[in-house]
Design an enzyme around this catalytic site. Structure first.
Site, PDB file in Angstrom:
ATOM      1  CG  HIS A  82      -1.619   0.935   1.206  1.00 54.81           C
ATOM      2  ND1 HIS A  82      -3.047   1.376   0.673  1.00 54.81           N
ATOM      3  CD2 HIS A  82      -1.730   2.601   1.879  1.00 54.81           C
ATOM      4  CE1 HIS A  82      -3.584   2.302   0.817  1.00 54.81           C
ATOM      5  NE2 HIS A  82      -2.789   3.084   1.495  1.00 54.81           N
ATOM      6  CG  ASP A 161     -11.321   4.126   6.246  1.00 55.58           C
ATOM      7  OD1 ASP A 161     -11.228   4.922   6.994  1.00 55.58           O
ATOM      8  OD2 ASP A 161     -11.366   4.041   5.011  1.00 55.58           O
ATOM      9  NE  ARG A 168      -9.450  11.199   9.027  1.00 56.73           N
ATOM     10  CZ  ARG A 168      -8.549  10.280   8.247  1.00 56.73           C
ATOM     11  NH1 ARG A 168      -9.100   9.162   8.077  1.00 56.73           N
ATOM     12  NH2 ARG A 168      -7.352  10.856   8.125  1.00 56.73           N
ATOM     13  CB  SER A 183      -8.319   5.626   7.591  1.00 53.62           C
ATOM     14  OG  SER A 183      -8.470   5.733   6.580  1.00 53.62           O
ATOM     15  CE  LYS A 187      -8.976   2.756   3.997  1.00 52.17           C
ATOM     16  NZ  LYS A 187      -8.930   3.994   3.517  1.00 52.17           N
TER      17      LYS A 187
HETATM   18  N1  URA Z   1      -5.321   7.087   2.853  1.00 45.58           N
HETATM   19  C1  URA Z   1      -6.347   6.397   3.806  1.00 45.58           C
HETATM   20  O1  URA Z   1      -6.966   5.361   3.111  1.00 45.58           O
HETATM   21  N2  URA Z   1      -6.925   7.138   5.095  1.00 45.58           N
HETATM   22  C2  URA Z   1      -6.275   8.216   5.264  1.00 45.58           C
HETATM   23  O2  URA Z   1      -6.702   8.672   6.184  1.00 45.58           O
HETATM   24  C3  URA Z   1      -5.337   8.690   4.456  1.00 45.58           C
HETATM   25  C4  URA Z   1      -4.723   8.387   3.331  1.00 45.58           C
END
Ligand code: URA
Ligand code: CA
Length: 445
Positions: A82, A161, A168, A183, A187
């Protein structure tokens, strides 16, 4: 338990318990806790932070808010990677096939571009026919049969999320290390891989502009992953200029193919090999980073990585002939040169503005629902440290919107600073974070 007491506790700067965090996240996802209370808690977290135990509990509460992908029927250690988001950051298209070609299954769920950063799904969908919306069963089947699949995140993964991120975005609470770390990691944990390599970008095109914050974010994410039972390595890499030369969807696919054909050297190839080696290492397919680098290089030079990309394109419904004929990818009507307006050296780049210039060509979105032009974007012709003369080509705009040319070109030129002094080179990889802690390769900020 009352939501307001939890907000007050965090406002006073105290640590929340696991029960309090679960109560809040469950209540918010169910709808019994309203947006305004969730917004207040997010702001309190932004201002007062969270310790590493709270951050882990928050992440796990988010994971438990939805479905989890079970990849256990695929044999071997599954690995994911990621990136925290960058410009010209085409590494997934190179790294995933290289690692799969080394025999390690890559089961990856990717995102779309938003704002100045690109997203792997948009890039893949510029390949004619390519499908990213596979079901979980099709996803598992693809990884079982060819060792690789890259798909969009399913709707039911980490609903907490989706809700929190949207909140946010409009409450000024995006750039908080515990909130970003939870966050991203929620995932990654919910998508089921055993090993995860995180590419934490740092610099003018990244979420985290300072090197110090980038290492803190990397460390927070690694701690979460380890507590969740995953093998995790975070690599902190430079995003003070675009990584590759292409920015834009089909343009980046072309560049990735050129790298996999070993026709392009430079930072994109270098960082890709480094990430691939770390993926092989976390998945225990090699015993040292050096060994992993040799395996990744061999997969690239032998053409096995390119072949694996072809297998994935074919299995996901795309036209694999693009590998041999790049003209099958979408291309723009116009290619507009952007020239330097002074002599000197490229001393720095505002990488976020370069990403925004690409967005103006039509390659990205300002809002989630915007559509994108797969052919649009930029091809950079210079890197930081290069000498230029007035009139030299800085970049080309690939564009189908004549009305946007001027603004995109001005934005690009203003993002590339030219000065008399040659700047100090900055390393591509600034350090790694793993279960042993933080290892910085540079000593200064
Ligand atoms: N990418 C994400 O998935 N979440 C965040 O808070 C920032 C970048
Ligand atoms: Ca990305």
């Amino acid at each position: 338990m009352r939501a307001v007491d939890i907000i007050l506790k965090k406002r006073r700067g105290e640590a929340l318990t696991k029960e309090e965090i679960y109560f809040f996240i469950e209540g918010y996802v169910k709808g019994s806790i309203p947006d305004y209370q969730a917004a207040a808690l997010l702001m309190a977290i932004c201002c007062n932070g969270m310790d590493s135990w709270e951050t882990v509990d928050l992440t796990l509460a988010m994971v438990d808010s939805g479905d989890k992908v079970d990849l256990s029927q695929i044999s071997g250690m599954k690995v994911d990677k990621h990136s925290t988001g960058g410009v010209g950051d085409t590494t997934t298209l190179i790294v995933a096939p290289l690692v799969a070609a080394c025999g390690v299954p890559v089961a990856k769920m990717s995102g779309r571009g938003l704002g100045h950063t690109g997203g792997t799904l948009d890039k893949l969908e510029s390949i004619p026919g390519f499908q990213t919306n596979l079901s979980i069963e099709e996803f598992i089947h693809a990884v079982e049969s060819i060792g690789i699949a890259v798909i969009s995140q399913s709707k039911d993964l980490v609903p907490a999320d989706k809700l929190l991120y949207a909140l946010r975005d409009v409450t000024g609470t995006v750039d908080s290390i515990p909130l970003i770390a939870s966050s991203i990691m929620s995932k990654k944990i919910a998508s089921g891989s055993d090993a995860i390599v995180l590419d934490v970008k740092t610099g003018s095109g990244a979420f985290m502009r300072s090197v110090r914050d980038s290492f803190l974010l990397a460390d927070a994410m690694v701690k979460i992953g380890i507590r969740a039972g995953k093998n995790v390595i975070a690599v902190v890499t430079d995003m003070d200029q675009p990584l590759g030369m292409a920015i834009g969807n089909a343009l980046e696919v072309k560049e990735a193919i050129e790298v996999l054909k070993n026709k392009q050297q430079g930072p994109l190839k270098e960082v890709s090999l480094y990430l691939a080696a770390n993926m092989l290492l976390t998945a225990k397919a090699c015993t040292s980073l050096k060994n992993g680098l040799a395996m990744a290089e061999q997969a690239l030079e032998s053409g096995r990585g390119l072949e694996k990309l072809g297998d994935m394109i074919q299995l996901q419904g795309g036209n694999k002939a693009v590998l041999d004929d790049l003209s099958l990818l979408p291309s723009s009507d116009q290619v507009i040169p952007v020239a330097a307006d002074a002599d000197g050296y490229i001393s720095s780049m505002d990488t976020e503005r370069i990403g925004l210039s690409s967005l103006l060509t039509g390659a990205g979105r300002s809002r989630k629902e915007d559509s994108i032009d797969p052919a649009a974007g930029l091809v950079m012709k210079k890197r930081v440290g290069d000498g230029v003369r007035k009139g030299d080509l800085l970049a080309e705009l690939h564009i189908n919107k004549p009305e946007a040319v001027r603004e995109a070109a001005d934005m690009l030129r203003s993002a590339m600073k030219i000065s008399k002094d040659k700047p100090e080179p900055r390393p591509l990889v600034l350090g790694v974070v793993n279960k042993h802690g933080i290892q910085r390769f540079d000593s200064k900020e």
